[in-house]
Write a protein that holds these residues in place. Structure first.
Motif, PDB file in Angstrom:
ATOM      1  N   GLU A   1     -23.000   6.510   0.256  1.00 35.76           N
ATOM      2  CA  GLU A   1     -22.110   5.676  -0.678  1.00 35.76           C
ATOM      3  C   GLU A   1     -20.572   5.892  -0.353  1.00 35.76           C
ATOM      4  OE1 GLU A   1     -22.769   3.916  -5.047  1.00 35.76           O
ATOM      5  OE2 GLU A   1     -21.233   5.480  -4.932  1.00 35.76           O
ATOM      6  N   PHE A   2     -19.727   5.088   0.089  1.00 34.28           N
ATOM      7  CA  PHE A   2     -18.272   5.331   0.491  1.00 34.28           C
ATOM      8  C   PHE A   2     -17.395   4.534  -0.666  1.00 34.28           C
ATOM      9  CE2 PHE A   2     -20.424   5.894   4.385  1.00 34.28           C
ATOM     10  CZ  PHE A   2     -19.923   7.119   4.758  1.00 34.28           C
ATOM     11  N   THR A   3     -16.298   5.392  -0.976  1.00 33.16           N
ATOM     12  CA  THR A   3     -15.463   4.778  -1.873  1.00 33.16           C
ATOM     13  C   THR A   3     -14.032   4.595  -1.340  1.00 33.16           C
ATOM     14  OG1 THR A   3     -16.787   5.395  -3.829  1.00 33.16           O
ATOM     15  CG2 THR A   3     -14.288   5.094  -3.991  1.00 33.16           C
ATOM     16  N   ILE A   4     -13.508   3.550  -1.159  1.00 36.67           N
ATOM     17  CA  ILE A   4     -12.285   3.296  -0.594  1.00 36.67           C
ATOM     18  C   ILE A   4     -11.273   3.136  -1.624  1.00 36.67           C
ATOM     19  CG2 ILE A   4     -10.805   1.721   1.056  1.00 36.67           C
ATOM     20  CD1 ILE A   4     -14.583   1.457   1.232  1.00 36.67           C
ATOM     21  N   THR A   5     -10.266   4.012  -1.754  1.00 37.83           N
ATOM     22  CA  THR A   5      -9.272   4.117  -2.685  1.00 37.83           C
ATOM     23  C   THR A   5      -7.856   3.971  -2.215  1.00 37.83           C
ATOM     24  OG1 THR A   5     -10.644   5.686  -3.942  1.00 37.83           O
ATOM     25  CG2 THR A   5      -8.457   5.339  -4.756  1.00 37.83           C
ATOM     26  N   GLY A   6      -7.367   2.774  -2.886  1.00 38.24           N
ATOM     27  CA  GLY A   6      -5.962   2.347  -2.628  1.00 38.24           C
ATOM     28  C   GLY A   6      -5.208   2.367  -3.747  1.00 38.24           C
TER      29      GLY A   6
ATOM     30  N   VAL B   1       2.641   1.512 -10.076  1.00 39.35           N
ATOM     31  CA  VAL B   1       1.347   1.861  -9.053  1.00 39.35           C
ATOM     32  C   VAL B   1       0.302   1.383  -9.864  1.00 39.35           C
ATOM     33  CG1 VAL B   1       0.283   3.671  -8.295  1.00 39.35           C
ATOM     34  CG2 VAL B   1       2.726   4.074  -8.630  1.00 39.35           C
ATOM     35  N   GLY B   2      -0.611   0.739  -9.045  1.00 46.54           N
ATOM     36  CA  GLY B   2      -1.960   0.398  -9.296  1.00 46.54           C
ATOM     37  C   GLY B   2      -3.072   1.020  -8.433  1.00 46.54           C
ATOM     38  N   LEU B   3      -4.139   1.050  -9.020  1.00 49.07           N
ATOM     39  CA  LEU B   3      -5.230   1.565  -8.267  1.00 49.07           C
ATOM     40  C   LEU B   3      -6.335   0.806  -8.020  1.00 49.07           C
ATOM     41  CD1 LEU B   3      -7.011   5.256  -8.698  1.00 49.07           C
ATOM     42  CD2 LEU B   3      -8.468   3.303  -9.043  1.00 49.07           C
ATOM     43  N   THR B   4      -7.057   0.585  -6.980  1.00 45.14           N
ATOM     44  CA  THR B   4      -8.147  -0.272  -6.500  1.00 45.14           C
ATOM     45  C   THR B   4      -9.158   0.474  -5.834  1.00 45.14           C
ATOM     46  OG1 THR B   4      -6.570  -2.124  -6.618  1.00 45.14           O
ATOM     47  CG2 THR B   4      -8.967  -2.481  -5.650  1.00 45.14           C
ATOM     48  N   GLU B   5     -10.519   0.338  -6.349  1.00 40.97           N
ATOM     49  CA  GLU B   5     -11.526   0.964  -5.712  1.00 40.97           C
ATOM     50  C   GLU B   5     -12.535   0.036  -5.220  1.00 40.97           C
ATOM     51  OE1 GLU B   5     -11.728   5.364  -7.706  1.00 40.97           O
ATOM     52  OE2 GLU B   5     -12.790   3.815  -8.668  1.00 40.97           O
ATOM     53  N   PHE B   6     -13.069   0.361  -3.796  1.00 41.85           N
ATOM     54  CA  PHE B   6     -14.404  -0.686  -3.481  1.00 41.85           C
ATOM     55  C   PHE B   6     -15.375   0.437  -3.108  1.00 41.85           C
ATOM     56  CE2 PHE B   6     -10.715  -3.116  -2.651  1.00 41.85           C
ATOM     57  CZ  PHE B   6     -10.986  -4.314  -2.848  1.00 41.85           C
TER      58      PHE B   6
ATOM     59  N   ILE C   1       0.996  -1.196  -0.056  1.00 42.81           N
ATOM     60  CA  ILE C   1      -0.064  -0.088   0.008  1.00 42.81           C
ATOM     61  C   ILE C   1       1.025   1.131   0.013  1.00 42.81           C
ATOM     62  CG2 ILE C   1      -2.041   1.360   1.160  1.00 42.81           C
ATOM     63  CD1 ILE C   1      -2.724  -1.350   2.450  1.00 42.81           C
ATOM     64  N   ARG C   2       0.807   2.088  -1.011  1.00 39.27           N
ATOM     65  CA  ARG C   2       1.400   3.386  -1.280  1.00 39.27           C
ATOM     66  C   ARG C   2       0.689   4.588  -0.617  1.00 39.27           C
ATOM     67  NH1 ARG C   2       6.027   3.122  -4.632  1.00 39.27           N
ATOM     68  NH2 ARG C   2       6.065   1.326  -5.820  1.00 39.27           N
ATOM     69  N   ALA C   3      -0.609   4.806  -0.944  1.00 40.65           N
ATOM     70  CA  ALA C   3      -1.678   5.574  -0.712  1.00 40.65           C
ATOM     71  C   ALA C   3      -3.177   5.418  -0.820  1.00 40.65           C
ATOM     72  CB  ALA C   3      -1.347   6.864  -1.888  1.00 40.65           C
ATOM     73  N   GLY C   4      -3.830   6.299  -0.115  1.00 42.58           N
ATOM     74  CA  GLY C   4      -5.430   6.165  -0.460  1.00 42.58           C
ATOM     75  C   GLY C   4      -6.088   7.047   0.420  1.00 42.58           C
ATOM     76  N   GLU C   5      -7.607   7.030   0.335  1.00 46.49           N
ATOM     77  CA  GLU C   5      -8.326   7.967   0.949  1.00 46.49           C
ATOM     78  C   GLU C   5      -9.764   7.257   0.923  1.00 46.49           C
ATOM     79  OE1 GLU C   5      -8.671   9.639  -3.388  1.00 46.49           O
ATOM     80  OE2 GLU C   5      -6.796   9.381  -1.787  1.00 46.49           O
TER      81      GLU C   5
END
Length: 963
Positions: free
Chosen positions: A49-54, A95-100, A31-35
């Protein structure tokens, strides 16, 4: 607490704690970053609705998404399934991006911290200890308050992974915007590993251990800061290569109708900066100055980027106005010179046509990013980026004021075009129309960003009309002879707010009505050099009733001049004659305000009719206050003409110590354009001498705005003197008196004069100034009045006055204590005066007979209200003297002749279910009717009084029931 709503795209698996501490995950490095961000699904039901971004390290084979999310409301803590992501994207080879995405319904209004925690961070982060075994934690706060309206969190459009070079200033901007249009602020914080727990050994990137220095100041300590308004992050400059993690909060602020800003929550972003050794400099971006644009017009701007190394540049634009939260025709566009990287210099075209629905109080922000590609000259070189923020305020077009018409005696009706259906705007958002008025014209032309009514223009807000209303009637103290000018302004009343340019000005003269027209007072001019406590002079001047119908009110005219105190005109005139000027002498012009009215009397007039009185006019007062090394002057007066007019904008300041050959002479010193600066002036004379007395007066210029009345009207203030920070307090006030008469007599008289029912009370205070003393001086600017309902209570400031009297109005009773403090022009406060108290006049009496026979007369046993007393054939004067007064509570018991209690009752003003007047119907507590006869009572009464010895009183008596 059970989760109310889960998005069908996410299945929730409950992992055991062993999963979090398994050897595989404790060694993971990803994990590098997120919000966490949120948007509203149902405002009324509190569903979000919550978006968890990593942002992850693609060099790790561990998938993002095995962490836990806590909604902060006591509901079940959820664990994400790494396979149930909503979006998964590769941003770069590293770097990769993943959203939930998860929906959640909160139990009700409140402040909630939503936290997300997952193991682990990527390895080798240099500004924390053991990052590979450190959990990653971010949090977001949402505030649900129905009174503040619905709210979504901010969104960030620029990814939180960026690169920097050692020895080169690093720039970043998150590209944050708020869909609701709220204000944003940015602040740096510390990265966390759990709720309230910073990561171990965290150091900010500019810590000396990393040996960074500013580019232009080698050897100095590196700087690291975030602009609280734009969000620009600047690190000048990295010293040691490696991966750094930083964190910051983006806080939302909503402006209330009161003008106060309240927080609406925040989003925390944890981001990473990868610093490498390189020989590169970031591009430079040139943007236009921040601007305003009128809705339904098009803004076009060229954005230029230049690379100091002549590397190719990729120019991009980010901001909410590019997003699909707006219809396509309202979205901005940005067209670079071509796709991908372009030769330096390169230009991009920004174009935007907002409509009235995009008007808001806060400017829109467009973030421009320029990235270079140095690999053409060195394949190993590190690319860099720079950012600039462009602020654009969208302003509503001016409304169209169509008509200003005199419809009655001193009554004006205004009419304007329906803004919601106008070709100018056609907005569907809720609006209100603000109506402004001033005496005389002020033909200002608003600047590009000058919305509403500019400060210092002397327009006063006189009314407000809600959405859809198109007329307004102004009958608020309009005066004959004056020319009143009106402007209107649209304000949007939803959360985003915003206002329009002011309308064009429309003016109207208040002329004669049915032949009547008064004289107009034009001057209440103080003679400054004679300013005194007992020998001052004021010159009053007035016009003839020049617009009166001469057939009805024939000249020649004679005049009567009256003084006005506390709104009451004097019984006898201070002048009667044919002149239109009079000098009033023997006055306290140093401390007092004097108000005048004049009446013209025609040689022949209709029977029993007179020309109306003029509007009241007072002398203009100068207020002087010293602060530090300056003198602040302000002046104003209650006059029917305007003293802030564009035709005569210059007021003159006179002062002593101007002429070095005659320092006592008061001479011209400075001028003020009051249409720009307002009725104030700050003297910053660099030659000020501490402790020296400086004296000022102001020559004002005014106008009725009527060409039939001379202009400008010259009126001067009193001569006012003060010292810079003299340090000597003023003398304390003496002989404080409350109501000037016997207190009991004053209190009883209020009830008698108001038929037992005074709605509110007031206390009249007066005191004597102390002229001099050993440790004080008589340079008083004003008096402060302090009040407490209890003698030993907490005294509060309730008002100020420049005179030696004060009326404390709107009181629930007369009870309370006062003291006075004198304040001088340097802000020094005198010792307080003696404390003087006023008490209420309690009274309570019960009747001796009542007849509960349902005939509507005297059917209940009650305190002797005025109505009951009058029914007993008592005259009005006696009735008013026997009213119950200041009863707060009572406890009454009735006994039979044998001594048995037959009825008891308690009542209190604090309990609305009880009746302080008793109103007993002659029944027992069980509802049995009592026989005719004599009964005895005892009652304990609690009064609202200051004197505690009078607080509770016991009474005994008898009453006869007659049927």
């Amino acid at each position: 607490m059970k989760l109310t709503c889960i998005n069908l795209r996410v299945s929730v698996l409950i992992f055991t704690l062993l999963l979090f501490f398994s050897p595989k995950l404790s060694e993971a490095t990803h994990i590098r970053a997120g919000e966490i961000t949120a948007r509203v699904i149902n405002c009324a039901q509190f569903t979000y609705e919550f978006t968890i971004t990593g942002y992850t390290d693609k060099g790790s084979d561990v998938q993002f998404g095995g962490g836990e999310i806590n909604f902060g409301d006591g509901s079940e803590i959820l664990q994400l399934n790494p396979n149930d992501f909503t979006n998964k994207t590769d941003l770069s080879p590293e770097v990769g991006l993943t959203e939930f995405v998860i929906q959640h319904t909160f139990p009700g209004p409140g402040e909630y911290i939503i936290g997300f925690k997952e193991f682990n961070r990527n390895a080798d982060v240099v500004n924390m200890i053991n990052s590979v075994n450190t959990p990653f934690y971010v949090e977001t706060q949402i505030i649900i308050d129905p009174f503040l309206g619905c709210n979504e969190t901010i969104r960030m459009l620029i990814p939180p992974i960026d690169r920097g070079c050692t020895g080169v200033t690093f720039f970043h901007n998150p590209g944050a915007f708020d869909p609701d249009g709220d204000s944003l602020s940015f602040e740096l914080t510390v990265n966390k590993k759990d709720v309230g727990r910073p990561v171990d050994g965290y150091r900010f990137p500019n810590d000396p251990v990393f040996n960074g220095s500013p580019q232009d100041n080698p050897g100095a300590a590196a700087t690291y800061a975030m602009d609280p308004i734009t969000g620009d992050l600047i690190w000048d400059s990295p010293g040691q290569e490696g991966e750094y993690n930083i964190a910051f909060k983006v806080i939302e602020w909503r402006k209330l109708g009161s003008g106060e800003f309240v927080p609406m929550g925040y989003v925390t972003r944890d981001m990473q900066i990868i610093v490498e050794l390189c020989d590169n400099e970031p591009p430079e971006i040139l943007i236009p100055a921040d601007t305003c644009i009128e809705a339904n017009t098009t803004l076009e701007a060229d954005i230029l980027a230049i690379d100091p190394n002549n590397d190719p540049i990729k120019l991009e634009a980010f901001g909410g106005i590019f997003e699909n939260i707006y219809p396509p025709d309202l979205q901005a566009s940005f067209t670079p010179a071509g796709p991908g990287f372009q030769p330096s210099p390169t230009v991009g075209k920004f174009v935007w046509t907002p409509d009235c629905n995009l008007v808001r109080r806060n400017p829109y922000q467009v973030h421009f990013k320029a990235s270079d590609d140095p690999t053409g000259r060195n394949s190993q070189e590190v690319p860099l980026a720079s950012f600039k923020t462009y602020f654009i305020q969208v302003v509503a077009p001016a409304p169209l004021l169509q008509r200003a018409e005199l419809v009655d005696d001193r009554t004006v009706e205004l009419e304007w075009e329906d803004y919601a259906n106008s070709s100018t705007c056609g907005t569907v958002r809720p609006t209100s129309m603000l109506i402004y008025r001033k005496v005389g014209e002020n033909q200002f032309e608003p600047d590009n960003c000058e919305t509403g009514i500019p400060e210092g223009s002397d327009y006063q807000l006189i009314g407000r009309r809600d959405d859809g209303q198109t007329t307004f009637v102004d009958d608020d103290n309009l005066q004959f002879g004056s020319v009143y000018c009106y402007r209107i302004v649209i304000v949007f009343t939803d959360n985003q707010g915003g206002e329009s340019y002011a309308s064009e000005e429309m003016c109207i003269e208040i002329g004669p009505y049915e032949g009547k027209f008064p004289s107009l007072i034009t001057n209440v001019d103080v003679v400054p050099e004679l300013t005194s406590v007992d020998n001052g002079e004021i010159m009053i001047k007035w016009t003839s009733p020049f617009d009166a119908d001469p057939a009805l009110y024939q000249p020649p005219y004679r005049y009567e001049l009256f003084t006005v105190e506390n709104g009451e005109i004097s019984n006898d005139p201070i002048y009667a004659g044919t002149d239109t000027t009079f000098t009033h002498t023997g006055l306290n012009t140093l401390e007092q305000i004097y108000t005048y009215q004049v009446r013209a009397i025609a040689a022949t007039s209709p029977p029993d009719e007179e020309l109306p009185l003029s509007a009241p006019a007072s002398n203009i007062r100068l207020r002087l206050q010293s602060e530090g090394d300056r003198m602040d002057l302000s002046w104003n007066g209650d006059v029917p003409w305007s003293i802030n007019v564009s035709e005569h904008p210059t007021h003159l300041i006179f002062r002593n110590h101007v002429n070095p050959d005659d320092t006592t002479a008061v001479e011209f010193y400075a001028s003020v354009d009051v249409t720009k600066e307002g009725l104030r002036f700050t003297d910053l004379d660099p030659d000020f001498i501490q402790g020296r007395e400086y004296c000022y007066y102001v020559e004002t210029k005014g106008s009725y705005g009527n060409p039939k009345v001379e202009s400008p009207l010259i009126n001067r203030t009193q001569l006012e003197c003060g010292r810079l920070n003299d340090g000597i307090p003023p003398c304390e006030p003496l002989t404080l008196i409350v109501n000037s008469v016997d207190q009991l007599e004053h209190c009883e008289k209020l009830f008698e004069e108001n038929n037992c029912q005074p709605i509110t009370f007031e206390n009249f205070l007066s005191w004597e100034p102390q002229v001099s003393g050993n440790d004080c001086q008589n340079d008083i600017l004003e008096y402060e009045v302090y009040f407490s309902e209890q003698q030993e209570g907490d005294f509060q400031l309730v008002g100020t006055t420049i005179t030696t009297s004060f009326v404390h109005q709107g009181l629930p009773s007369l009870k309370g204590c006062y003291y006075i403090v004198a304040i001088d022009r340097s802000g020094n406060a005198s010792p307080p005066s003696e404390i003087v108290c006023m008490d209420n006049c309690p009274f309570f009496i019960l009747p001796n007979i009542f007849t509960p026979n349902a005939d509507g007369i005297n059917d209940t046993f009650s305190t002797l209200t005025r109505e009951i007393i009058l029914k007993g054939n008592v005259n009005m004067e006696e009735a008013n003297k026997q009213c119950p007064r200041f009863v707060e509570a009572l406890d009454i018991k009735f006994y039979s002749p044998s001594g048995n209690m037959v009825y008891d009752y308690q009542a209190s003003l604090s309990d609305p279910s009880t009746d302080i007047n008793i109103n007993w119907t002659g029944e027992t507590n069980g509802g049995t009717e009592l026989e005719s006869g004599t009964y005895f009572y005892e009652v304990e009464v609690e009064f609202d009084v200051l004197d505690q010895s009078m607080k509770k009183q016991k009474y005994k008596g008898w009453v006869r029931i007659v049927k």
